[in-house]
Design an enzyme around this catalytic site. Structure first.
Site, PDB file in Angstrom:
ATOM      1  CE1 TYR A 150      32.240  -9.934  -7.005  1.00  0.00           C
ATOM      2  CE2 TYR A 150      31.898 -12.105  -7.948  1.00  0.00           C
ATOM      3  CZ  TYR A 150      31.404 -10.861  -7.615  1.00  0.00           C
ATOM      4  OH  TYR A 150      30.100 -10.557  -7.886  1.00  0.00           O
TER       5      TYR A 150
ATOM      6  CG  LEU B 158      18.834 -16.997  -0.011  1.00  0.00           C
ATOM      7  CD1 LEU B 158      19.595 -18.101   0.699  1.00  0.00           C
ATOM      8  CD2 LEU B 158      17.361 -17.367  -0.153  1.00  0.00           C
TER       9      LEU B 158
ATOM     10  N   GLY C 130      16.204 -18.108   7.130  1.00  0.00           N
ATOM     11  CA  GLY C 130      15.817 -18.704   8.405  1.00  0.00           C
ATOM     12  C   GLY C 130      16.526 -18.087   9.588  1.00  0.00           C
TER      13      GLY C 130
ATOM     14  N   GLY D 213      20.937 -11.319   1.659  1.00  0.00           N
ATOM     15  CA  GLY D 213      22.071 -11.298   2.577  1.00  0.00           C
ATOM     16  C   GLY D 213      21.854 -12.170   3.800  1.00  0.00           C
ATOM     17  N   GLY D 214      20.963 -13.165   3.698  1.00  0.00           N
ATOM     18  CA  GLY D 214      20.706 -14.091   4.800  1.00  0.00           C
ATOM     19  C   GLY D 214      19.386 -13.872   5.501  1.00  0.00           C
TER      20      GLY D 214
END
Length: 322
Positions: free
Chosen positions: A53, A213, A220, A215-216
């Site tokens: 990372y 989530l 929402g 990847g978004g």
């Protein structure tokens, strides 16, 4: 914040795991410290990273940030269960990757230096290495345990049969073997329900979902879209592929009076096989939202509505056989 046993071990970890992949490339070092401190304030004791990372900040940068935070003292190291991973390439050299005994030994020592600690609580294989015999892998891991450099071994992105193969090989060596598995798991990606989750349950592995989530997608995106903000071409393609489901999803979350991102994490917390979803906040506000998700109760009726929007594949082999 509740704490659960990590798989079949006596180790207790928080119901949320703080993922740190954004530390360095997306989140400054000072804000990374603030997120880590806030996590401790809320009894999140499980911190996950990986040796590679760092992205634009350079490989190893995220571990270095965590190490600098630990070096501030205040019993920080004693308060957390520290997890990191190896497998991905750390340089162009052919042996600075994979699960050879050599790389396991050297990668562990390098992570310990960057993390500024003398031991890693959970050392995870970031991916399977089809060229590494299990006897080689387990001999190297056993040595690290004997030296006190690592305590437990986990996996990430393993197939169900690989979990079984790994733990049967460990059993033959009278070694504890894998105690956890990190897998891609969220409402838009439920493939692991076929084989991986049953394998984890059978062998007593804690399940640590990453990308809770999607990847978004579950955060929402349609509401954001309505404000006129543009998504990347790839995100726009993904949204269009499941737009009818996303409309139903965001409507359901509106009915609950909760943000879609929080409900997405809450759904994972309601899955019996899940030990601790990995949340990777870029900001303290995002961490606070994930913490709020632990207080959301989803009734059986709501869970049924969610399953109707994002149905799982069903159990194996029934999902693909008579």
């Amino acid at each position: 914040m509740q704490h659960h046993h990590l798989g079949r071990t006596a180790l207790r970890v928080s119901e949320l795991c703080l993922g740190t992949m954004n530390f360095g490339p997306a989140t400054s070092e000072d804000e990374s410290y603030a997120i880590l401190d806030r996590a401790l304030e809320h009894d999140i004791n499980f911190v996950d990273t990986a040796n590679q990372y760092g992205a634009s900040a350079g490989v190893g940068a995220t571990e270095t940030i965590i190490g600098n935070w630990l070096a501030q003292g205040g019993d920080r190291r004693e308060q957390i269960v520290l997890a990191t991973k190896l497998y991905e390439p750390m340089s162009d050299r052919p042996n600075d990757r994979g699960l050879s005994a050599r790389n396991i030994r050297l990668a562990c020592d390098a992570s310990l230096r960057r993390l500024q600690t003398d031991h890693i609580d959970l050392y995870q294989m970031h991916h399977i290495d089809r060229t590494a015999p299990w006897d080689e892998v387990w001999q190297a891991m056993e040595t690290l345990v004997a030296q006190g450099k690592i305590t437990y071994v986990g996996s990430s992105n393993f197939a169900g049969w690989t979990v079984a193969q790994a733990n049967e090989a460990a059993r033959s060596r009278h070694f504890l073997g894998l105690v956890s598995e990190q897998s891609l798991y969220n409402l838009t990606e439920r493939t692991i329900e076929l084989e991986v989750i049953p394998a984890c349950e059978s062998y007593g592995l804690g399940l640590l979902p990453w990308s809770p989530l999607g990847g978004g997608l579950l955060a929402g995106v349609l509401s954001v879209e309505a404000t006129g903000r543009r998504s990347s071409a790839e995100m726009a393609r993904r949204v269009e592929s499941i737009r009818p489901q996303l409309i139903q999803w965001e409507t359901l979350c509106d009915d609950l009076g909760e943000r879609p991102s929080d409900v997405g994490v809450a759904w994972l917390l309601h899955q019996p096989a899940v030990t601790s979803p990995i949340v990777g906040p870029r900001t303290i506000a995002q961490l606070d939202g994930a913490i709020h998700a632990t207080s959301i109760h989803l009734s059986s009726d709501v869970l049924d509505r969610i399953d109707a929007i994002f149905p799982g594949p069903g159990p194996a082999p029934e999902a693909y056989a008579w």
